[in-house]
Design a protein around this motif. Structure first.
Motif, PDB file in Angstrom:
ATOM      1  N   ASP A 183      82.887  58.604  13.473  1.00 45.33           N
ATOM      2  CA  ASP A 183      82.195  58.578  14.767  1.00 45.33           C
ATOM      3  C   ASP A 183      83.073  58.140  15.935  1.00 45.33           C
ATOM      4  OD1 ASP A 183      80.013  59.332  13.408  1.00 45.33           O
ATOM      5  OD2 ASP A 183      78.830  57.509  13.742  1.00 45.33           O
ATOM      6  N   SER A 184      84.014  57.223  15.668  1.00 43.91           N
ATOM      7  CA  SER A 184      84.747  56.606  16.776  1.00 43.91           C
ATOM      8  C   SER A 184      86.157  57.162  16.992  1.00 43.91           C
ATOM      9  CB  SER A 184      84.807  55.093  16.542  1.00 43.91           C
ATOM     10  OG  SER A 184      85.322  54.831  15.258  1.00 43.91           O
ATOM     11  N   VAL A 185      86.481  58.284  16.355  1.00 41.57           N
ATOM     12  CA  VAL A 185      87.804  58.886  16.571  1.00 41.57           C
ATOM     13  C   VAL A 185      87.870  59.488  17.978  1.00 41.57           C
ATOM     14  CG1 VAL A 185      89.337  60.784  15.894  1.00 41.57           C
ATOM     15  CG2 VAL A 185      88.304  59.338  14.158  1.00 41.57           C
ATOM     16  N   ILE A 186      88.956  59.167  18.686  1.00 38.86           N
ATOM     17  CA  ILE A 186      89.099  59.647  20.076  1.00 38.86           C
ATOM     18  C   ILE A 186      89.427  61.138  20.084  1.00 38.86           C
ATOM     19  CG2 ILE A 186      90.471  59.437  22.200  1.00 38.86           C
ATOM     20  CD1 ILE A 186      90.778  56.439  21.548  1.00 38.86           C
TER      21      ILE A 186
ATOM     22  N   TRP B 262      84.086  61.226  18.749  1.00 40.04           N
ATOM     23  CA  TRP B 262      83.248  62.208  18.057  1.00 40.04           C
ATOM     24  C   TRP B 262      81.770  61.946  18.355  1.00 40.04           C
ATOM     25  CZ3 TRP B 262      79.761  62.448  13.818  1.00 40.04           C
ATOM     26  CH2 TRP B 262      79.540  63.756  13.358  1.00 40.04           C
ATOM     27  N   ASN B 263      81.386  60.656  18.429  1.00 43.45           N
ATOM     28  CA  ASN B 263      79.978  60.321  18.644  1.00 43.45           C
ATOM     29  C   ASN B 263      79.765  59.363  19.809  1.00 43.45           C
ATOM     30  OD1 ASN B 263      77.197  60.320  17.998  1.00 43.45           O
ATOM     31  ND2 ASN B 263      77.414  58.363  16.932  1.00 43.45           N
TER      32      ASN B 263
ATOM     33  N   ASP C   7      91.456  55.604  16.310  1.00 46.70           N
ATOM     34  CA  ASP C   7      90.106  55.052  16.213  1.00 46.70           C
ATOM     35  C   ASP C   7      89.855  54.152  17.427  1.00 46.70           C
ATOM     36  OD1 ASP C   7      87.760  53.759  15.612  1.00 46.70           O
ATOM     37  OD2 ASP C   7      88.370  53.139  13.588  1.00 46.70           O
ATOM     38  N   ALA C   8      88.817  54.445  18.194  1.00 42.24           N
ATOM     39  CA  ALA C   8      88.523  53.647  19.396  1.00 42.24           C
ATOM     40  C   ALA C   8      88.221  52.186  19.062  1.00 42.24           C
ATOM     41  CB  ALA C   8      87.348  54.261  20.157  1.00 42.24           C
TER      42      ALA C   8
ATOM     43  N   ASP D 280      90.009  50.383  17.264  1.00 41.81           N
ATOM     44  CA  ASP D 280      91.288  49.678  17.118  1.00 41.81           C
ATOM     45  C   ASP D 280      91.893  49.413  18.503  1.00 41.81           C
ATOM     46  OD1 ASP D 280      93.462  48.487  16.045  1.00 41.81           O
ATOM     47  OD2 ASP D 280      94.276  50.298  15.082  1.00 41.81           O
ATOM     48  N   ILE D 281      91.163  48.652  19.305  1.00 36.77           N
ATOM     49  CA  ILE D 281      91.551  48.485  20.718  1.00 36.77           C
ATOM     50  C   ILE D 281      92.901  47.769  20.847  1.00 36.77           C
ATOM     51  CG2 ILE D 281      90.832  47.510  22.946  1.00 36.77           C
ATOM     52  CD1 ILE D 281      87.930  47.769  21.916  1.00 36.77           C
ATOM     53  N   THR D 282      93.143  46.794  19.964  1.00 35.86           N
ATOM     54  CA  THR D 282      94.407  46.053  20.064  1.00 35.86           C
ATOM     55  C   THR D 282      95.598  46.987  19.886  1.00 35.86           C
ATOM     56  OG1 THR D 282      93.261  44.162  19.135  1.00 35.86           O
ATOM     57  CG2 THR D 282      95.643  44.037  19.172  1.00 35.86           C
ATOM     58  N   THR D 283      95.531  47.854  18.869  1.00 31.87           N
ATOM     59  CA  THR D 283      96.643  48.796  18.653  1.00 31.87           C
ATOM     60  C   THR D 283      96.752  49.766  19.825  1.00 31.87           C
ATOM     61  OG1 THR D 283      96.247  48.632  16.288  1.00 31.87           O
ATOM     62  CG2 THR D 283      97.646  50.449  17.011  1.00 31.87           C
TER      63      THR D 283
END
Ligand SMILES: C=C(OP(=O)(O)O)C(=O)O
Ligand SMILES: [Mg+2]
Length: 414
Positions: free
Chosen positions: A2-5, A29-30, A75-76, A78-81
């Motif tokens: 769902d959270s893939v940019i 995706w979502n 992946d959204a 993973d904000i730190t990365t």
């Protein structure tokens, strides 16, 4: 997942001063997240650089594609990365290649997209299920200094805190009432007053700093009595703007007075005691940790002494402030440091050391409401976001909606 940019878009939009700034859309995706970056006028010299050479047009024409190609597929959550990747793409220490406003808008839009991908609001995504505190709004009533024109007071911001409010609606409307009351009080001191306002929606009177302090206190008292709740005055002195390094003095042009550091300490201490100030921001130049420490040792038990230009939301500078007992509050402006993860790291450090984090707008704002969610998600007991004006009420009205959503809302804890 769902959270893939899937997409990142950057556009040029207007800020409240009529200058260009960046707005970023992140699509997963979502989910979908949109965030815009603000701009300061009285900026700290150690803030990251807001825009690259060539400004927003270069970001839209050249930087957008580079960022999109790096972030698509990540992946959204993973904000730190993602924030680290943005720093790598920039490659400078101060974000001058792609601009701190670019990175912060991307970082906040990513977080919003991640929250939306899980079908939860940003404040809950950041703060978890236990979140239930609303910040006291620090409302801007009169503007001076770099946020106003000539003949205005030297002190940049005359603020109020509705500390007796039981909920955010009461607090926000109390601030609006003080703002209205002040219009009449200014007219009684300045018969030529035409109702002009400064960058943050506060009135801009042609009166002395002393007169402004006096009517600020009067407005707090009168409206407090009318509404039956305590309202306390507060200031942002933005003293870096007053400091003349050649003379080693603070220059108060409106009053025709100059003060050295010792005199400034006594002056601010006297204001705090006379007017029972709840909060004073940047009473000294951004390099004067020692002056901050002396004032905090004298009045820190009765007033919040807050660093804005002093700390610029930077963890290392806050660490120095903690070691020196320089302040008991810190302004949190995400675009001073350039990313949400670094902003969070600074908030966390502040809380670990009982330093009150105050999430804040900038003088040049957009209608973006993200900081309302940051204040609630980070459990910041105060938010500084003006009192009236479209770009200011965007945040305040969002706080009203958030309060309505929370099962057991209460006002912030200091
Ligand atoms: C909001 C402020 O002003 P600016 O955004 O101009 O730094 C401030 O100094 O706290
Ligand atoms: Mg400030």
């Amino acid at each position: 997942m769902d959270s893939v940019i899937e997409d990142v878009q950057v556009r040029k939009i207007l800020d409240s001063r009529g200058n260009p700034t960046v707005e970023v859309d992140v699509t997963t995706w979502n989910g979908f997240g949109r965030a815009a970056a603000p701009s300061g006028a009285s900026t700290g010299s150690r803030e990251v650089v807001s825009f690259p050479e060539g400004g927003v047009d270069v970001i839209v024409s050249e930087v957008e594609d580079v960022i999109a190609s790096e972030l698509i597929g990540m992946d959204a959550n993973d904000i730190t990365t993602i924030d680290e990747v943005l720093r790598e793409v920039d490659g400078t220490g101060n974000l001058s290649a792609i601009g701190g406003n670019t990175t912060v808008a991307v970082s906040m839009a990513v977080a919003k997209a991640a929250a939306a991908s899980s079908n939860i609001p940003l404040y809950r995504y950041l703060g978890g299920n236990w979140v239930n505190e609303l910040p006291y709004p620090l409302g801007n009533m009169m503007n001076g200094g770099a946020h106003a024109g000539i003949n205005a007071p030297d002190i940049q911001e005359f603020l109020v805190v509705p500390i007796g409010a039981k909920n955010i609606v009461e607090a926000i409307f109390a601030n609006a009432s003080v703002h209205k009351k002040l219009k009449g009080l200014i007219q009684s001191k300045d018969s030529n007053f035409t109702g002009g306002k400064g960058d943050e929606g506060g009135w801009v009177p042609n009166i002395t700093n002393d007169n402004a302090l006096e009517i600020q206190a009067k407005a707090c008292e009168e409206v407090g009595d009318e509404l039956g709740l305590e309202i306390r005055p507060a200031l942002d002195m933005a003293a870096s703007e007053l400091w003349n390094s050649k003379k080693q003095k603070y220059l108060y042009a409106q009053d025709g007075v100059e003060r050295d550091t010792g005199e400034q300490i006594e002056f601010v201490k006297d204001i705090i005691e006379t007017y029972n100030m709840f909060y004073v921001e940047d009473p000294f130049d951004e390099s004067d940790f020692e002056g901050f420490a002396q004032l905090t040792s004298k009045v820190g038990n009765r007033c919040l002494i807050c660093g804005d230009d002093l700390f610029v939301t930077n963890k290392e500078l806050l660490l120095k402030g903690i070691e020196m007992n320089a302040a008991n509050a810190i302004i949190i402006k995400p675009n001073q440091i350039g990313s949400l993860s670094e902003t969070y790291a600074t908030v966390k450090l502040a809380k670990q050391h009982n330093i009150v984090p105050v999430v804040s707008h900038r003088s040049g704002e957009t209608t973006d409401e993200t900081i309302a969610h940051l204040a609630v998600g980070f459990a910041s007991p105060m938010i500084k976001t003006g009192a009236i004006g479209g770009e200011r009420i965007a945040k305040l009205n969002e706080l009203i909606r958030i309060e309505e959503e929370l099962p057991n809302p209460k006002m912030g804890q200091f």
